[in-house]
Design a protein around this motif. Sequence first.
Motif, mmCIF file in Angstrom:
data_model
loop_
_atom_site.group_PDB
_atom_site.id
_atom_site.type_symbol
_atom_site.label_atom_id
_atom_site.label_comp_id
_atom_site.label_asym_id
_atom_site.label_seq_id
_atom_site.Cartn_x
_atom_site.Cartn_y
_atom_site.Cartn_z
ATOM 1 N N PRO A 14 37.228 -19.384 -3.783
ATOM 2 C CA PRO A 14 37.688 -20.190 -2.632
ATOM 3 C C PRO A 14 38.414 -19.520 -1.560
ATOM 4 N N VAL A 15 39.137 -18.163 -1.814
ATOM 5 C CA VAL A 15 39.811 -17.358 -0.793
ATOM 6 C C VAL A 15 38.902 -16.907 -0.146
ATOM 7 N N LEU A 16 37.728 -16.216 -0.752
ATOM 8 C CA LEU A 16 36.851 -15.333 -0.377
ATOM 9 C C LEU A 16 35.694 -16.289 0.714
ATOM 10 N N LYS A 17 35.813 -17.408 0.168
ATOM 11 C CA LYS A 17 34.889 -18.405 0.872
ATOM 12 C C LYS A 17 35.711 -18.529 2.388
ATOM 13 N N LYS A 18 36.807 -18.943 2.252
ATOM 14 C CA LYS A 18 37.649 -19.319 3.430
ATOM 15 C C LYS A 18 37.834 -17.926 4.329
ATOM 16 N N HIS A 19 37.840 -16.905 3.708
ATOM 17 C CA HIS A 19 38.134 -15.611 4.806
ATOM 18 C C HIS A 19 36.722 -14.882 4.834
ATOM 19 N N GLY A 20 35.678 -15.376 4.771
ATOM 20 C CA GLY A 20 34.472 -14.971 4.780
ATOM 21 C C GLY A 20 34.218 -13.729 6.048
ATOM 22 N N GLU A 21 34.723 -14.350 7.140
ATOM 23 C CA GLU A 21 34.671 -13.504 8.253
ATOM 24 C C GLU A 21 35.409 -12.120 8.254
ATOM 25 N N ASP A 22 36.733 -12.269 7.704
ATOM 26 C CA ASP A 22 37.695 -11.359 7.793
ATOM 27 C C ASP A 22 36.848 -10.240 6.790
ATOM 28 N N ILE A 23 36.748 -10.671 5.541
ATOM 29 C CA ILE A 23 36.055 -9.916 4.698
ATOM 30 C C ILE A 23 34.835 -8.981 5.250
ATOM 31 N N THR A 24 34.043 -9.698 6.237
ATOM 32 C CA THR A 24 32.785 -9.250 6.691
ATOM 33 C C THR A 24 33.618 -8.053 7.815
ATOM 34 N N SER A 25 34.216 -8.571 8.485
ATOM 35 C CA SER A 25 34.817 -7.393 9.764
ATOM 36 C C SER A 25 35.336 -6.158 9.021
ATOM 37 N N VAL A 26 36.397 -6.476 8.050
ATOM 38 C CA VAL A 26 37.101 -5.316 7.316
ATOM 39 C C VAL A 26 36.006 -4.574 6.700
ATOM 40 N N MET A 27 35.062 -5.126 5.787
ATOM 41 C CA MET A 27 34.043 -4.403 5.115
ATOM 42 C C MET A 27 33.191 -3.293 5.961
ATOM 43 N N TYR A 28 32.793 -3.892 6.847
ATOM 44 C CA TYR A 28 31.860 -2.931 7.892
ATOM 45 C C TYR A 28 32.547 -1.912 8.636
ATOM 46 N N GLY A 29 33.943 -2.513 8.916
ATOM 47 C CA GLY A 29 34.889 -1.401 9.803
ATOM 48 C C GLY A 29 34.987 -0.150 8.785
ATOM 49 N N VAL A 30 35.605 -0.635 7.456
ATOM 50 C CA VAL A 30 35.745 0.539 6.612
ATOM 51 C C VAL A 30 34.223 1.398 6.278
ATOM 52 N N LEU A 31 33.097 0.382 5.882
ATOM 53 C CA LEU A 31 32.130 1.344 5.768
ATOM 54 C C LEU A 31 31.699 2.238 6.867
ATOM 55 N N PHE A 32 31.899 1.964 7.998
ATOM 56 C CA PHE A 32 31.178 2.723 9.231
ATOM 57 C C PHE A 32 32.155 3.828 9.562
ATOM 58 N N GLU A 33 33.452 3.741 9.286
ATOM 59 C CA GLU A 33 34.499 4.591 9.239
ATOM 60 C C GLU A 33 34.548 5.818 8.387
ATOM 61 N N ARG A 34 34.328 5.350 6.985
ATOM 62 C CA ARG A 34 34.105 6.363 6.165
ATOM 63 C C ARG A 34 32.752 7.046 5.804
ATOM 64 N N HIS A 35 31.827 6.019 6.194
ATOM 65 C CA HIS A 35 30.334 6.700 6.113
ATOM 66 C C HIS A 35 29.597 6.390 7.387
ATOM 67 N N PRO A 36 29.596 7.208 8.444
ATOM 68 C CA PRO A 36 28.986 6.735 9.637
ATOM 69 C C PRO A 36 27.859 6.891 9.495
ATOM 70 N N GLU A 37 27.111 7.637 8.436
ATOM 71 C CA GLU A 37 25.910 7.777 8.435
ATOM 72 C C GLU A 37 25.083 6.452 8.065
ATOM 73 N N ALA A 38 25.878 5.531 7.534
ATOM 74 C CA ALA A 38 25.361 4.036 7.064
ATOM 75 C C ALA A 38 25.157 3.400 8.370
ATOM 76 N N LYS A 39 25.406 3.639 9.525
ATOM 77 C CA LYS A 39 25.220 3.136 10.741
ATOM 78 C C LYS A 39 23.638 2.803 10.952
ATOM 79 N N ASP A 40 23.263 3.969 10.709
ATOM 80 C CA ASP A 40 21.664 4.313 10.992
ATOM 81 C C ASP A 40 20.844 3.121 9.992
ATOM 82 N N LEU A 41 21.354 2.952 8.924
ATOM 83 C CA LEU A 41 20.682 2.093 7.867
ATOM 84 C C LEU A 41 20.524 0.616 8.747
#
Length: 140
Positions: A14-41
């Motif tokens: 339920p918490v994950l559903k409620k905060h789906g957008e936060d999860i999305t933005s934090v997740m991609y922020g961390v992904l692209f910061e730590r692995h900039p090469e993922a941006k290409d994918l």
Amino acid sequence: MNEATKAIIKSTAPVLKKHGEDITSVMYGVLFERHPEAKDLFKDAAPDQYKKLANMVYAYAANIDNLGSLQKGIDKVAKIHVDTSILPEHYPWVGEALLEAIRQVLGDAATDEVMDAWTEAYGFLAEVFIAREKELYIAS
Ligand code: HEM
């Protein structure tokens, strides 16, 4: 995954559903910061792709005791991943970023027990995708 792990994962749905957008933005922020090469994918990904991943994580948590109900969705996404040349070594990148997002969104509720359960559950889902994608790569 044992029943106790599944119960913990389900309790976070339920918490994950409620905060789906936060999860999305934090997740991609961390992904692209730590692995900039993922941006290409992700360069040709639709703008709503980001939401779809968070939705699937929620669906996984909510249906962890009935994974068969996710099989169709997993097959569809696996095909898209193969078309985008996603490889097994990319899964830890997303895993790290997703776990960090879950940790932030759950806040105080992100106990060691909860984070251990999510680490195991992500690893399980990643293996399901990797195995399906391997079959598709071999067939193509
Ligand atoms: C268990 C982990 C993962 C889940 C649950 C997941 C889920 C999804 C979902 C739901 C979509 C949208 C499919 C659609 O359009 O209907 C998608 C697309 C995509 N995923 Fe994943 N994914 C995972 C792992 C990864 C990894 C490891 C990568 C690479 C770093 C990745 C890269 C992408 C890309 C690039 C697309 C968009 C393809 C396109 O439309 O061009 N995913 N994923």
